[in-house]
Design a protein around this motif. Sequence first.
Motif, PDB file in Angstrom:
ATOM      1  N   VAL A   1      -1.495   7.512   6.174  1.00 42.89           N
ATOM      2  CA  VAL A   1      -2.702   7.986   6.844  1.00 42.89           C
ATOM      3  C   VAL A   1      -3.081   8.792   5.584  1.00 42.89           C
ATOM      4  CG1 VAL A   1      -3.548   9.216   8.567  1.00 42.89           C
ATOM      5  CG2 VAL A   1      -1.900   7.594   9.260  1.00 42.89           C
ATOM      6  N   VAL A   2      -4.500   8.792   5.293  1.00 44.89           N
ATOM      7  CA  VAL A   2      -5.101   9.440   4.598  1.00 44.89           C
ATOM      8  C   VAL A   2      -5.985  10.382   5.524  1.00 44.89           C
ATOM      9  CG1 VAL A   2      -6.796   9.806   2.850  1.00 44.89           C
ATOM     10  CG2 VAL A   2      -5.040   7.899   2.608  1.00 44.89           C
ATOM     11  N   THR A   3      -5.809  11.511   5.285  1.00 41.99           N
ATOM     12  CA  THR A   3      -6.692  12.740   5.822  1.00 41.99           C
ATOM     13  C   THR A   3      -7.077  13.855   5.065  1.00 41.99           C
ATOM     14  OG1 THR A   3      -6.643  14.046   8.159  1.00 41.99           O
ATOM     15  CG2 THR A   3      -4.528  13.867   6.865  1.00 41.99           C
ATOM     16  N   GLY A   4      -8.326  14.015   4.866  1.00 45.24           N
ATOM     17  CA  GLY A   4      -8.949  14.829   3.653  1.00 45.24           C
ATOM     18  C   GLY A   4      -8.465  14.595   2.522  1.00 45.24           C
ATOM     19  N   HIS A   5      -7.465  15.506   1.949  1.00 49.46           N
ATOM     20  CA  HIS A   5      -7.043  15.424   0.555  1.00 49.46           C
ATOM     21  C   HIS A   5      -5.559  15.155   0.446  1.00 49.46           C
ATOM     22  CE1 HIS A   5     -10.671  16.418  -1.582  1.00 49.46           C
ATOM     23  NE2 HIS A   5     -10.732  17.206  -0.602  1.00 49.46           N
ATOM     24  N   HIS A   6      -4.871  14.638   1.867  1.00 45.87           N
ATOM     25  CA  HIS A   6      -3.552  14.513   1.697  1.00 45.87           C
ATOM     26  C   HIS A   6      -3.290  13.055   2.522  1.00 45.87           C
ATOM     27  CE1 HIS A   6      -3.693  18.905   2.282  1.00 45.87           C
ATOM     28  NE2 HIS A   6      -2.483  18.830   1.575  1.00 45.87           N
ATOM     29  N   VAL A   7      -2.119  12.375   1.916  1.00 49.54           N
ATOM     30  CA  VAL A   7      -1.482  11.229   2.258  1.00 49.54           C
ATOM     31  C   VAL A   7      -0.294  11.338   2.730  1.00 49.54           C
ATOM     32  CG1 VAL A   7      -1.151   8.869   1.307  1.00 49.54           C
ATOM     33  CG2 VAL A   7      -2.877   9.954   0.321  1.00 49.54           C
ATOM     34  N   HIS A   8       0.056  10.943   3.896  1.00 48.08           N
ATOM     35  CA  HIS A   8       1.276  11.157   4.737  1.00 48.08           C
ATOM     36  C   HIS A   8       1.567   9.624   4.586  1.00 48.08           C
ATOM     37  CE1 HIS A   8       0.342  15.009   6.848  1.00 48.08           C
ATOM     38  NE2 HIS A   8      -0.866  14.701   6.273  1.00 48.08           N
ATOM     39  N   VAL A   9       2.977   9.390   4.088  1.00 51.31           N
ATOM     40  CA  VAL A   9       3.362   8.150   3.931  1.00 51.31           C
ATOM     41  C   VAL A   9       4.565   8.234   4.818  1.00 51.31           C
ATOM     42  CG1 VAL A   9       4.572   6.792   2.316  1.00 51.31           C
ATOM     43  CG2 VAL A   9       2.761   8.020   1.425  1.00 51.31           C
ATOM     44  N   SER A  10       4.508   7.144   5.714  1.00 53.08           N
ATOM     45  CA  SER A  10       5.530   6.846   6.663  1.00 53.08           C
ATOM     46  C   SER A  10       7.090   6.753   5.749  1.00 53.08           C
ATOM     47  CB  SER A  10       5.421   5.489   7.468  1.00 53.08           C
ATOM     48  OG  SER A  10       4.336   5.734   8.097  1.00 53.08           O
ATOM     49  N   GLY A  11       8.209   6.896   6.452  1.00 53.55           N
ATOM     50  CA  GLY A  11       9.545   6.796   6.016  1.00 53.55           C
ATOM     51  C   GLY A  11       9.753   5.543   5.195  1.00 53.55           C
ATOM     52  N   GLN A  12      10.092   5.623   3.847  1.00 51.34           N
ATOM     53  CA  GLN A  12      10.375   4.475   2.905  1.00 51.34           C
ATOM     54  C   GLN A  12      11.838   4.571   3.186  1.00 51.34           C
ATOM     55  OE1 GLN A  12       7.732   2.519   1.701  1.00 51.34           O
ATOM     56  NE2 GLN A  12       7.026   3.669   3.285  1.00 51.34           N
ATOM     57  N   ILE A  13      12.597   3.229   3.339  1.00 52.43           N
ATOM     58  CA  ILE A  13      14.006   3.078   3.427  1.00 52.43           C
ATOM     59  C   ILE A  13      14.342   2.622   2.069  1.00 52.43           C
ATOM     60  CG2 ILE A  13      13.765   2.655   5.884  1.00 52.43           C
ATOM     61  CD1 ILE A  13      14.138  -0.252   5.448  1.00 52.43           C
ATOM     62  N   SER A  14      15.515   2.798   1.950  1.00 59.31           N
ATOM     63  CA  SER A  14      16.226   2.447   0.401  1.00 59.31           C
ATOM     64  C   SER A  14      16.241   1.042   0.295  1.00 59.31           C
ATOM     65  CB  SER A  14      17.463   3.128   0.207  1.00 59.31           C
ATOM     66  OG  SER A  14      18.612   2.937   1.465  1.00 59.31           O
ATOM     67  N   GLN A  15      15.663   0.245  -0.497  1.00 63.93           N
ATOM     68  CA  GLN A  15      15.578  -0.930  -0.997  1.00 63.93           C
ATOM     69  C   GLN A  15      15.409  -1.047  -2.354  1.00 63.93           C
ATOM     70  OE1 GLN A  15      13.057  -3.452   1.435  1.00 63.93           O
ATOM     71  NE2 GLN A  15      11.191  -1.968   1.426  1.00 63.93           N
ATOM     72  N   GLY A  16      15.593  -2.252  -2.882  1.00 64.50           N
ATOM     73  CA  GLY A  16      15.483  -2.472  -4.453  1.00 64.50           C
ATOM     74  C   GLY A  16      15.191  -3.915  -4.572  1.00 64.50           C
ATOM     75  N   PRO A  17      15.044  -4.246  -5.813  1.00 68.28           N
ATOM     76  CA  PRO A  17      14.862  -5.762  -6.134  1.00 68.28           C
ATOM     77  C   PRO A  17      15.839  -6.615  -5.643  1.00 68.28           C
ATOM     78  CG  PRO A  17      14.961  -4.528  -8.261  1.00 68.28           C
ATOM     79  CD  PRO A  17      15.418  -3.495  -7.178  1.00 68.28           C
ATOM     80  N   GLU A  18      17.117  -6.392  -5.442  1.00 73.01           N
ATOM     81  CA  GLU A  18      18.250  -7.065  -4.701  1.00 73.01           C
ATOM     82  C   GLU A  18      18.203  -6.909  -3.149  1.00 73.01           C
ATOM     83  OE1 GLU A  18      19.227  -5.066  -7.437  1.00 73.01           O
ATOM     84  OE2 GLU A  18      18.534  -6.918  -8.756  1.00 73.01           O
ATOM     85  N   GLY A  19      17.260  -6.226  -2.609  1.00 72.69           N
ATOM     86  CA  GLY A  19      17.270  -6.060  -0.976  1.00 72.69           C
ATOM     87  C   GLY A  19      17.535  -4.723  -0.700  1.00 72.69           C
ATOM     88  N   LEU A  20      17.972  -4.567   0.420  1.00 72.44           N
ATOM     89  CA  LEU A  20      18.279  -3.098   1.085  1.00 72.44           C
ATOM     90  C   LEU A  20      19.439  -2.637   0.550  1.00 72.44           C
ATOM     91  CD1 LEU A  20      17.791  -3.936   4.827  1.00 72.44           C
ATOM     92  CD2 LEU A  20      16.129  -2.918   3.444  1.00 72.44           C
TER      93      LEU A  20
END
Length: 152
Positions: free
Chosen positions: A28-47
């Motif tokens: 969510v972008v609000t004003g000059h801030h971007v709040h990014v939802s939780g990102q789970i650990s994953q890489g090219p090979e998957g979770l």
Amino acid sequence: MSIQDRLAELGVTLPDAPAPAANYVPFVVTGHHVHVSGQISQGPEGLITGKLGADLDVEAGAGAARACAISLLAQLRRACDGDLDRLVRVVKLVGFVNSTPDFTDQPKVINGASDFLVAALGEAGRHARSAVSAASLPFGVAVEIEAIFEIR
């Protein structure tokens, strides 16, 4: 030097921003801030799954946290219409570590994300932070991190 150039020097190519896994928006972008939802650990090979203190050591956990930070930057890039150089600074990270009740090195695990962001972004990567334990995380992942960024 652009953020994209610094990432290239670190050998990092940002993936496409991961799609949400449920009924929420990735940022969510609000004003000059971007709040990014939780990102789970994953890489090219998957979770990247497992429990710190049982299945994974601190080094593996820090690698999982670094993967979360890469996804956070991918979401930020999407929020900024592809222009990461709109970033002013990382404001805050909140890191969740899937760990056993007696595991107490959550800060060392989340350092994997913090250290990466400082390496990639310089002073703009320094941030406030929380690092907490979780009894479990979605899909059995090792780490989940959410962030707040300030942008131009």
